[in-house]
Design a protein around this motif. Sequence first.
Motif, PDB file in Angstrom:
ATOM      1  N   GLY A 251      47.965  41.002  20.395  1.00  0.00           N
ATOM      2  CA  GLY A 251      48.182  40.358  21.959  1.00  0.00           C
ATOM      3  C   GLY A 251      49.581  40.604  21.376  1.00  0.00           C
ATOM      4  O   GLY A 251      50.025  41.121  20.832  1.00  0.00           O
ATOM      5  N   LEU A 252      50.631  40.555  22.310  1.00  0.00           N
ATOM      6  CA  LEU A 252      51.860  41.005  23.041  1.00  0.00           C
ATOM      7  C   LEU A 252      52.553  39.736  23.152  1.00  0.00           C
ATOM      8  O   LEU A 252      52.715  38.765  24.084  1.00  0.00           O
ATOM      9  CB  LEU A 252      51.704  42.019  23.878  1.00  0.00           C
ATOM     10  CG  LEU A 252      50.926  43.745  23.228  1.00  0.00           C
ATOM     11  CD1 LEU A 252      50.599  43.911  24.883  1.00  0.00           C
ATOM     12  CD2 LEU A 252      51.129  43.724  22.758  1.00  0.00           C
ATOM     13  N   ARG A 253      53.693  39.608  22.748  1.00  0.00           N
ATOM     14  CA  ARG A 253      54.850  38.546  23.272  1.00  0.00           C
ATOM     15  C   ARG A 253      55.509  39.707  24.383  1.00  0.00           C
ATOM     16  O   ARG A 253      56.446  40.301  23.595  1.00  0.00           O
ATOM     17  CB  ARG A 253      54.846  37.878  22.031  1.00  0.00           C
ATOM     18  CG  ARG A 253      56.601  36.602  22.885  1.00  0.00           C
ATOM     19  CD  ARG A 253      57.865  37.505  22.756  1.00  0.00           C
ATOM     20  NE  ARG A 253      58.842  36.467  22.231  1.00  0.00           N
ATOM     21  CZ  ARG A 253      60.250  36.501  22.656  1.00  0.00           C
ATOM     22  NH1 ARG A 253      60.734  37.912  22.407  1.00  0.00           N
ATOM     23  NH2 ARG A 253      60.922  35.550  22.473  1.00  0.00           N
ATOM     24  N   PHE A 254      55.650  39.548  25.263  1.00  0.00           N
ATOM     25  CA  PHE A 254      56.324  39.867  26.328  1.00  0.00           C
ATOM     26  C   PHE A 254      58.577  39.424  26.631  1.00  0.00           C
ATOM     27  O   PHE A 254      59.007  38.011  26.768  1.00  0.00           O
ATOM     28  CB  PHE A 254      56.361  39.997  27.662  1.00  0.00           C
ATOM     29  CG  PHE A 254      55.008  40.642  27.397  1.00  0.00           C
ATOM     30  CD1 PHE A 254      55.115  41.789  27.899  1.00  0.00           C
ATOM     31  CD2 PHE A 254      53.775  40.104  27.605  1.00  0.00           C
ATOM     32  CE1 PHE A 254      53.702  42.989  27.643  1.00  0.00           C
ATOM     33  CE2 PHE A 254      52.314  40.690  27.808  1.00  0.00           C
ATOM     34  CZ  PHE A 254      52.751  42.258  27.851  1.00  0.00           C
ATOM     35  N   ASP A 255      58.963  40.150  25.888  1.00  0.00           N
ATOM     36  CA  ASP A 255      60.544  39.273  25.808  1.00  0.00           C
ATOM     37  C   ASP A 255      61.387  39.476  26.707  1.00  0.00           C
ATOM     38  O   ASP A 255      61.675  39.995  27.519  1.00  0.00           O
ATOM     39  CB  ASP A 255      61.183  40.534  24.263  1.00  0.00           C
ATOM     40  CG  ASP A 255      62.819  39.956  24.327  1.00  0.00           C
ATOM     41  OD1 ASP A 255      62.798  38.916  23.817  1.00  0.00           O
ATOM     42  OD2 ASP A 255      64.267  40.493  24.166  1.00  0.00           O
ATOM     43  N   ALA A 256      61.772  38.718  26.990  1.00  0.00           N
ATOM     44  CA  ALA A 256      62.454  37.943  27.769  1.00  0.00           C
ATOM     45  C   ALA A 256      62.005  38.307  29.259  1.00  0.00           C
ATOM     46  O   ALA A 256      62.973  39.170  29.786  1.00  0.00           O
ATOM     47  CB  ALA A 256      64.020  38.297  27.663  1.00  0.00           C
ATOM     48  N   VAL A 257      60.890  37.594  29.699  1.00  0.00           N
ATOM     49  CA  VAL A 257      61.015  38.994  30.871  1.00  0.00           C
ATOM     50  C   VAL A 257      61.778  38.554  32.297  1.00  0.00           C
ATOM     51  O   VAL A 257      61.669  38.937  33.125  1.00  0.00           O
ATOM     52  CB  VAL A 257      59.448  38.573  31.364  1.00  0.00           C
ATOM     53  CG1 VAL A 257      58.465  38.960  30.717  1.00  0.00           C
ATOM     54  CG2 VAL A 257      59.405  36.587  32.084  1.00  0.00           C
ATOM     55  N   HIS A 258      62.492  37.288  32.452  1.00  0.00           N
ATOM     56  CA  HIS A 258      63.039  36.748  33.208  1.00  0.00           C
ATOM     57  C   HIS A 258      64.147  37.683  33.683  1.00  0.00           C
ATOM     58  O   HIS A 258      64.891  38.193  34.695  1.00  0.00           O
ATOM     59  CB  HIS A 258      63.993  35.901  33.238  1.00  0.00           C
ATOM     60  CG  HIS A 258      64.011  35.260  31.192  1.00  0.00           C
ATOM     61  ND1 HIS A 258      64.141  35.017  30.203  1.00  0.00           N
ATOM     62  CD2 HIS A 258      66.151  35.917  31.603  1.00  0.00           C
ATOM     63  CE1 HIS A 258      64.727  35.157  29.690  1.00  0.00           C
ATOM     64  NE2 HIS A 258      66.226  35.495  29.958  1.00  0.00           N
ATOM     65  N   ALA A 259      64.619  38.955  32.527  1.00  0.00           N
ATOM     66  CA  ALA A 259      64.942  39.544  32.631  1.00  0.00           C
ATOM     67  C   ALA A 259      64.805  41.417  34.043  1.00  0.00           C
ATOM     68  O   ALA A 259      65.532  42.037  33.741  1.00  0.00           O
ATOM     69  CB  ALA A 259      66.129  40.246  31.898  1.00  0.00           C
ATOM     70  N   ILE A 260      63.663  40.757  34.152  1.00  0.00           N
ATOM     71  CA  ILE A 260      62.979  42.390  34.125  1.00  0.00           C
ATOM     72  C   ILE A 260      63.073  42.108  35.841  1.00  0.00           C
ATOM     73  O   ILE A 260      62.828  42.900  36.864  1.00  0.00           O
ATOM     74  CB  ILE A 260      61.456  41.971  34.188  1.00  0.00           C
ATOM     75  CG1 ILE A 260      61.571  42.781  32.310  1.00  0.00           C
ATOM     76  CG2 ILE A 260      60.965  43.371  34.543  1.00  0.00           C
ATOM     77  CD1 ILE A 260      59.938  42.785  32.262  1.00  0.00           C
ATOM     78  N   ARG A 261      63.130  40.669  35.870  1.00  0.00           N
ATOM     79  CA  ARG A 261      62.732  40.062  37.743  1.00  0.00           C
ATOM     80  C   ARG A 261      62.236  40.710  38.100  1.00  0.00           C
ATOM     81  O   ARG A 261      61.896  40.884  39.680  1.00  0.00           O
ATOM     82  CB  ARG A 261      64.430  40.592  38.488  1.00  0.00           C
ATOM     83  CG  ARG A 261      65.980  39.856  37.669  1.00  0.00           C
ATOM     84  CD  ARG A 261      67.207  39.993  38.046  1.00  0.00           C
ATOM     85  NE  ARG A 261      67.774  39.510  37.113  1.00  0.00           N
ATOM     86  CZ  ARG A 261      68.279  37.960  36.864  1.00  0.00           C
ATOM     87  NH1 ARG A 261      67.570  37.053  37.594  1.00  0.00           N
ATOM     88  NH2 ARG A 261      69.031  37.482  35.591  1.00  0.00           N
ATOM     89  N   ASN A 262      60.971  41.057  38.084  1.00  0.00           N
ATOM     90  CA  ASN A 262      59.736  41.715  39.282  1.00  0.00           C
ATOM     91  C   ASN A 262      58.723  40.991  38.464  1.00  0.00           C
ATOM     92  O   ASN A 262      57.622  41.766  37.953  1.00  0.00           O
ATOM     93  CB  ASN A 262      59.752  42.806  39.180  1.00  0.00           C
ATOM     94  CG  ASN A 262      58.880  43.690  40.237  1.00  0.00           C
ATOM     95  OD1 ASN A 262      57.474  43.318  40.646  1.00  0.00           O
ATOM     96  ND2 ASN A 262      59.529  44.997  40.333  1.00  0.00           N
ATOM     97  N   PRO A 263      58.408  39.599  39.090  1.00  0.00           N
ATOM     98  CA  PRO A 263      56.992  39.015  38.813  1.00  0.00           C
ATOM     99  C   PRO A 263      55.585  40.017  38.970  1.00  0.00           C
ATOM    100  O   PRO A 263      54.624  39.961  38.359  1.00  0.00           O
ATOM    101  CB  PRO A 263      56.523  37.822  38.994  1.00  0.00           C
ATOM    102  CG  PRO A 263      58.082  37.859  40.308  1.00  0.00           C
ATOM    103  CD  PRO A 263      58.763  38.842  39.631  1.00  0.00           C
TER     104      PRO A 263
END
Length: 567
Positions: A251-263
């Motif tokens: 499994g992967l935990r995706f760090d701080a995806v709010h900073a990607i700003r592209n759902p």
Amino acid sequence: MEERAVMRWGPEPLVDGGTRFRLWAPDADGVTLEIDGAAAAAMEETGDGWYAIDRAKGPGARYRFRIAGQSVPDPASRMQSGGVHGWSVVPEHAFEWQHQNWMGHLFHELVILECHAGALGGFSGLIERLPAIAAAGITAIELMPVGAFGGTRGWGYDGVLPYAVQEDYGSPTELRRLVDAAHGHGLSVFLDVVYNHFGPDGNYLGVYAADFFDAEVHTPWGGAVAVERAPVARFFIDNAMMWLRDYRIDGLRFDAVHAIRNPDFLDAMAAEIRAALPDRPVHLVLENEENDAARLRDGAFDAQWNDDFHNVMHVLLTGETSAYYADFADHPAERLARCLAEGFIYQGEGSINHDGTPRGSKSAHLPPTRFVSFLQNHDQVGNRALGERLIALTDAAKLRAATALLLLCPQVPLLFMGEEDGSETPFLFFTDFHDALADAVREGRRKEFAKFDAFADPEARARIPDPNARATFDASVPQPGQDAAAWRTLYRDLLTLRRERIVPHLAGATAVGAQAIGAAAVVARWRLGDGTTLGLAIDLGDQPATLPGGADPFFTEGERFTAWIEP
């Protein structure tokens, strides 16, 4: 040279034993390949900014790209020699897996231990710890990022070569050995990945691919990546696939995806991963400050790290209400009740730390196992000025009760390395930068804490450990606490109860409700999949009151916690 429709980053093995080298360098006037001391060879421009060349070189070959007189590593290097400024190395893919039939755990079966590989002696050192981890009742380890970063020590969130394994932790083969050994002990393996920015030391992408980054968007850690561009999206999606396929990460935990700003990118990545790996459980977990419940629907992502749980529990345990804890300072028991019953605390309300703007979306419809809860993790400990763990910030009775709530609650629990041993060792912010960058990081760290009363005075800020000092890293290696035996017993007993009494019935569990029954006391109930009701009650007040409960509790912790099951 015939190219596939979808361009791939990094070295590709060819059927004749050679390797195809590729690079996306849209800003370059030309790219040459330097390999094993041979004369540089011009790479062929294949369109859309891509360059490629085939060479009769296999695993172990050292190479790099030369652009406008500067030699740079492969940004998709699988292995480095000499750090992130050194040579890229063609990897060895062959590995004899001992546990090929490992199928992993279902998500609701997980109890996760977050680990920093470097602080635990690298991949080989962590292998030695696996028997004790499994014996405690933990079912998964989660590695902080292992992608290559500048220097020899760091948290991993300033990585610049996300396909390459940090040399100081071990080789790609040693990482595979760790994953294989973990599976042999019944442990799933998660990996934290950072797809929102690159670190400052060793990032050469801007030299030849400025469009890799979005000039209009910035993160607190550096320029944002432009995932709407196909080569950039492919860079990260293929990276996720590499860890899951080539290393058999669970499994992967995706760090701080709010900073990607592209759902849309996040959803597309999850869909591609699910389609490519349908035959074994693969878990995808988000860290998302926006509390976006839409990302958790329909199984695209399994869960989100629930900072709201941590933050309100920290207020109740320590009384701290500064900085981001201000959002949880008023009526913390009511906030905890909402968290237990509905998942997120902030579901569209204005937040002090977001200048009053709304944060979050409705989450009560989601099952409790869509949330990963924790009392401590690398962020919440290491981002304190002095890296104190909760054991140094609250009394043991309160912490034991909070631990019982964490481990018996239907939300999926996560621990931070050392918790299970009652460790009193701090976990500090550490890096290995040099010269002007080291000065900037050191002073920036101290300036960051100037807004806290305890560090308003310059002399107080001078006590904050220098992130670049070797001693700061050494002080962060977790050691068992003075009451380690008692804490180990508590964790083992609670996790045995979780495994036997709760986990078999978590599928289909729903919240019945939760209420504050005092200034620091809450009672909560969930209808489990077998139709029974799990009840938990906790009181973290200075003078705990009598807690409600069932007639036959299956666990109590003094006057502060009780757990029961009703028919």
